[in-house]
Design a protein around this motif. Structure first.
Motif: not given
Length: 308
Positions: A4-5, A152-165, A240-245
């Motif tokens: 997904t994007a 698209q021209d650019v896609c950024v991957g996001e690692i999953a984090t909590g609010h206190h990370n 893009f949601l990378v995941g929990n890493i």
């Protein structure tokens, strides 16, 4: 992991022109204990190398400091010669900072590529050896494919984090607070697409990479600079949601490097602002005004307190 994007700017109105994906792996480790993690990552690299129709030959960027630190370690040399070199081309370089490794690798891949190709940065300093890491590797190829499929021209991957990370806290109260000070309109737009404007996971289209390589390349926070240029030139962006890493020992960022990250982000944003505004007659006065606005309270303004 779904392909997904979220919040992609622009929609897929026609089939994007076919292009190949160029994987660029950034090898970051001076410790032999990390090799099991690298074996997991190079399982992915081996799969990519086996699909030459879809992927260009992967590139691995290795700092010469890493090599000379580890040259007496037989496990490292065996891994370099029998795994890394087998599944990728090794680009040896003397680099001051990680972002220079990006510049070396992306630049070399760009010179091999052609229009419509996509260049995919894969950071090596994450823990891919865990079950969660293996799950991330199983779907990580979706990140560059989004660019091809959604044009698209650019896609950024996001690692999953909590609010206190610590990464979440640094980006929320450091990176975005500074962005709202120096580039308020652009900050709002960037935040529509990503909560991780300093992410090491990203992919870019050939045309936009050419523009980025020809701009001043910063030794740190280069993802943030690229996103600013993407907004300046109205590029099509997605995330893009990378995941929990994680790349943090014990999941936490020590105070000293956290402060360093905020300080260098401010230096970079000031530099970009001056480059874009130094031709205005009142730029120096405006610059001093922005600096006073930040330092009067002793901290950057929070983006949550701004009105639009």
């Amino acid at each position: 992991m779904k392909k997904t994007a979220k919040n992609a700017r622009g929609t897929k109105t026609k089939q994007a022109a076919a292009g190949r994906i160029h994987p660029v792996v950034i090898y970051l480790s001076n410790s032999p204990t990390i090799i099991p993690t690298w074996k997991g990552l190079y399982g992915l690299v081996a799969r990519l190398a086996a699909e030459p129709g879809n992927y260009a030959r992967p590139l691995t960027v290795m700092d010469r400091k890493t090599y000379y630190t580890m040259e007496a370690n037989r496990a490292f040399l065996d891994f370099r010669d029998n795994t890394v070199a087998r599944h990728s081309d090794i680009l040896d370089a003397w680099c001051v900072d990680t972002c220079q490794m990006w510049y070396e690798g992306l630049g070399a891949a760009f010179e091999r590529g052609t229009e419509n190709d996509v260049y995919w940065l894969i950071p090596g300093d994450f823990n891919y050896g865990t079950n969660a890491g293996q799950e991330v590797l199983g779907g990580l190829h979706d990140l560059p494919e989004i660019i091809l499929e959604l044009d698209q021209d650019v896609c950024v991957g996001e690692i999953a984090t909590g609010h206190h990370n610590s990464k979440h806290l640094i980006d929320t109260y450091g990176t975005f607070a500074l962005l709202y000070t120096w580039f308020p309109a652009e900050a709002q737009e960037i935040r529509q697409f990503t909560e991780r404007p300093r992410s090491e996971f990203f992919a870019v289209r050939h045309g936009f990479l050419r523009e980025a390589l020809m701009q001043r390349w910063y030794p740190y926070e280069q993802t943030l600079v690229m996103l600013l240029h993407a907004v300046f030139s109205k590029k099509r962006m997605s995330r893009f949601l990378v995941g929990n890493i994680s790349d943090l020992p014990e999941g936490r960022e020590p105070l000293a490097p956290a402060l360093q990250q905020v300080e260098r982000t401010e230096r970079v944003l000031k530099s970009v602002w001056r480059e874009r505004n130094q031709f205005r007659g009142d730029w120096a006065e405006q610059y001093r005004h922005l600096r006073r606005g930040r330092t009067r309270s002793g901290a950057p303004p929070s983006p949550f307190c701004r009105t639009t």
